[in-house]
Design a protein around this motif. Structure first.
Motif, mmCIF file in Angstrom:
data_model
loop_
_atom_site.group_PDB
_atom_site.id
_atom_site.type_symbol
_atom_site.label_atom_id
_atom_site.label_comp_id
_atom_site.label_asym_id
_atom_site.label_seq_id
_atom_site.Cartn_x
_atom_site.Cartn_y
_atom_site.Cartn_z
ATOM 1 N N VAL B 13 -33.926 3.577 -5.855
ATOM 2 C CA VAL B 13 -35.252 3.894 -6.391
ATOM 3 C C VAL B 13 -35.089 4.677 -7.691
ATOM 4 O O VAL B 13 -34.009 5.195 -7.997
ATOM 5 N N GLN B 14 -36.164 4.748 -8.418
ATOM 6 C CA GLN B 14 -36.203 5.555 -9.635
ATOM 7 C C GLN B 14 -36.730 6.947 -9.292
ATOM 8 O O GLN B 14 -37.565 7.108 -8.396
ATOM 9 N N GLU B 15 -36.248 7.915 -10.028
ATOM 10 C CA GLU B 15 -36.744 9.283 -9.866
ATOM 11 C C GLU B 15 -38.266 9.301 -10.007
ATOM 12 O O GLU B 15 -38.825 8.671 -10.922
ATOM 13 N N ASP B 17 -40.354 8.013 -7.849
ATOM 14 C CA ASP B 17 -40.927 7.045 -6.915
ATOM 15 C C ASP B 17 -41.007 7.650 -5.517
ATOM 16 O O ASP B 17 -40.326 8.636 -5.213
ATOM 17 N N ASN B 18 -41.792 7.005 -4.666
ATOM 18 C CA ASN B 18 -41.764 7.341 -3.237
ATOM 19 C C ASN B 18 -40.764 6.422 -2.552
ATOM 20 O O ASN B 18 -40.676 5.236 -2.881
ATOM 21 N N SER B 19 -39.998 6.970 -1.615
ATOM 22 C CA SER B 19 -38.990 6.190 -0.896
ATOM 23 C C SER B 19 -39.413 6.048 0.560
ATOM 24 O O SER B 19 -39.961 6.985 1.146
ATOM 25 N N GLN B 76 -40.571 8.807 4.939
ATOM 26 C CA GLN B 76 -41.104 8.654 3.596
ATOM 27 C C GLN B 76 -40.788 9.916 2.809
ATOM 28 O O GLN B 76 -41.057 11.023 3.273
ATOM 29 N N THR B 80 -39.310 11.144 -5.169
ATOM 30 C CA THR B 80 -37.875 11.208 -4.930
ATOM 31 C C THR B 80 -37.141 11.775 -6.144
ATOM 32 O O THR B 80 -37.431 11.429 -7.289
#
Lengths: 117, 111
Positions: B13-15, B17-19, B76, B80
């Motif tokens: 994921v990109q910094e 974003d929600n994971s 979740q 992130t």
């Protein structure tokens, strides 16, 4: 409160030797569990001690043994080391049987990295 | 330290974003579930747990969702950060039984 402490952090041994790993649990925790972690097998349960008695045991050969002392500190021993014993050995402690929450939440140490050559 | 993440499913994921990290558990009798985070060279660190009589629990930047119908658990992570990069394990337990751990998912966060 200090966390779970494992010593040593790294060990290099040769096949056939034996090794002893040490674990000091979180103060007040009476349950100590040991796990073997490898990239291929993930976290595998070795055994658990509670008040100096082995409470549960995983599916490992008898070369793997452990004990717990009256101060809850624990040691595990591996005799006649094999190449496949190379792994990260993790110790975890739990406040098992204390308080009303009937859960076995494990708190882990940083592990001992054992390399068998 | 040596990676424990070989052969694991990976989520990139990109910094910011929600994971969402997923876990399927096996025992319908399990009465609590735990998420752990393991950074390279360190032992697993407790993040959050949830009882089987709940379907959601929130912590700091994390939310656990439990779907007992399909025996599925998710973690979740909001917004992130690179420091969230680690292997995440779920575990299930019943009373004082030995925990059963999942294989783990590696989360990679790029700036």
């Amino acid at each position: 409160k200090a966390g779970v402490t494992q010593t040593p952090r790294y060990l290099i041994k040769t096949r056939g030797q034996q090794v002893t790993l040490s674990c000091s649990p979180i103060s007040g925790h009476r349950s100590v569990s040991w796990y073997q972690q490898t990239p291929g097998q993930g976290l595998q349960f070795l055994f658990e001690y509670f008040s100096e008695t082995q409470r549960n045991k995983g599916n490992f050969p008898g070369r793997f043994s452990g004990r717990q002392f009256s101060n809850s500190r624990s040691e595990m021993n591996v005799s006649t080391l094999e190449l496949g014993d190379s792994a990260l050995y993790l110790c975890a402690s739990s406040a098992l049987g204390q308080g009303k929450k009937k859960k076995n939440i494990q708190y882990f140490g940083a592990g001992t990295r054992l390399s068998v050559l | 330290g040596e990676s424990v993440g070989l052969h694991l499913p990976t989520l990139s994921v990109q910094e910011g974003d929600n994971s969402i990290i997923n876990c399927a558990y096996s025992n319908s009798a399990s009465d609590y579930f735990i998420w752990y985070k393991q950074e390279s060279g360190k032992g697993p660190q407790f993040i959050i747990d949830i009882r089987s009589n709940m379907d959601k629990r929130q912590g700091q930047r994390v939310t656990v969702l439990l779907n007992k119908t399909v025996k599925h658990l998710s973690l979740q992570i909001a917004a992130t950060q690179p420091g969230d990069s680690a292997v995440y394990f779920c575990a299930e337990g019943w009373g004082y039984s030995t925990l059963t751990f999942g294989k783990g998912t590696m989360l990679l966060v790029s700036p």
